[in-house]
Write a protein that holds these residues in place. Structure first.
Motif, mmCIF file in Angstrom:
data_model
loop_
_atom_site.group_PDB
_atom_site.id
_atom_site.type_symbol
_atom_site.label_atom_id
_atom_site.label_comp_id
_atom_site.label_asym_id
_atom_site.label_seq_id
_atom_site.Cartn_x
_atom_site.Cartn_y
_atom_site.Cartn_z
ATOM 1 N N ALA A 113 0.838 -1.204 0.000
ATOM 2 C CA ALA A 113 0.000 0.000 0.000
ATOM 3 C C ALA A 113 0.869 1.249 0.000
ATOM 4 C CB ALA A 113 -0.953 -0.015 1.199
ATOM 5 N N GLU A 129 -10.961 0.262 -4.130
ATOM 6 C CA GLU A 129 -9.536 0.391 -3.838
ATOM 7 C C GLU A 129 -9.335 0.389 -2.334
ATOM 8 O OE1 GLU A 129 -8.146 3.051 -7.667
ATOM 9 O OE2 GLU A 129 -8.372 4.054 -5.738
ATOM 10 N N ARG A 177 -3.328 -0.660 -4.810
ATOM 11 C CA ARG A 177 -4.652 -0.288 -4.306
ATOM 12 C C ARG A 177 -5.717 -1.361 -4.502
ATOM 13 N NH1 ARG A 177 -2.040 2.859 -2.106
ATOM 14 N NH2 ARG A 177 -1.768 5.062 -2.470
ATOM 15 N N VAL A 193 -6.947 1.912 0.565
ATOM 16 C CA VAL A 193 -6.014 3.009 0.792
ATOM 17 C C VAL A 193 -5.650 3.066 2.269
ATOM 18 C CG1 VAL A 193 -6.785 4.397 -1.174
ATOM 19 C CG2 VAL A 193 -7.899 4.675 1.038
#
Length: 148
Positions: free
Chosen positions: A33, A80, A38, A82
Motif C-alpha cells: 500500500a 480500492e 490499491r 487506501v
C-alpha cells in the motif's frame, strides 16, 4: 486448552500491535500500500498470496482502521484499498524492518531494493530511537514503565 488472551486484554502495546499487523501477509499488504498498490488483484499479483488469505487480511486491516475502501479512482465498479492516517503511521515500522533486513539479511554485494528520498534520490538515513538531546539510544538506555 486455555483461551488465548485477546489483544484488548493485553497491557503490552507491542503484543497488541503484533496481533493486528504482526503476520507476514498483513505487513506485506501495508508495504505494498505504501508502494501504491490499491486493488485486490494487484495485491494478489504482487504478493502471490491465496485469494482467501488476502481477502481475510484486507478485511482485518480495514476493520482495525489501517486501510479503508473507496470506489476505484478510474470510475470502474472495483474498490480500492487506501491507507488511513493510522495506517500511514506504520511507515516508520516498515522502514525500520526494511533497514534491519538490508543490513542483516543480504550478503555483501547481493542486489536488493533500497528506500530513497523521492526528492533527492539519496537513501533514507538509518532509523534509531533518540534521546531528548538527539543522541541515539542503545537498548540498555531505555526501559518500559507501566502506567497506572
Amino acid at each position: 486448552m486455555p483461551r488465548r488472551k485477546s489483544s484488548s486484554d493485553d497491557p503490552c502495546p507491542v503484543a497488541r500491535s503484533v496481533d493486528v499487523i504482526g503476520d507476514r501477509w498483513s505487513l506485506l499488504i501495508v508495504r505494498d500500500a505504501f508502494d501504491g498498490v490499491r486493488r485486490f488483484g494487484d495485491f494478489q499479483r504482487s504478493l502471490g498470496v491465496a485469494r482467501n488469505i488476502l481477502s481475510d487480511r484486507l478485511h482485518q486491516l480495514v476493520e482495525t482502521g489501517i486501510l479503508a475502501t473507496r470506489p476505484a479512482s478510474d470510475g470502474t465498479a472495483y474498490k480500492e484499498y487506501v491507507l488511513t492516517e493510522q495506517g500511514e503511521r506504520l511507515f516508520p515500522v516498515v522502514v525500520a524492518l526494511r533497514q534491519w533486513g538490508e543490513h542483516h539479511l543480504f550478503a555483501q554485494g547481493e542486489p536488493h531494493s533500497r528506500l530513497v528520498d523521492r526528492k533527492t534520490g539519496k537513501p533514507i538515513p538509518f532509523m534509531a530511537p533518540r534521546a531528548d538531546n538527539g543522541d541515539e539510544l542503545a537498548p540498555g538506555e531505555a526501559e518500559v514503565r507501566k502506567l497506572t
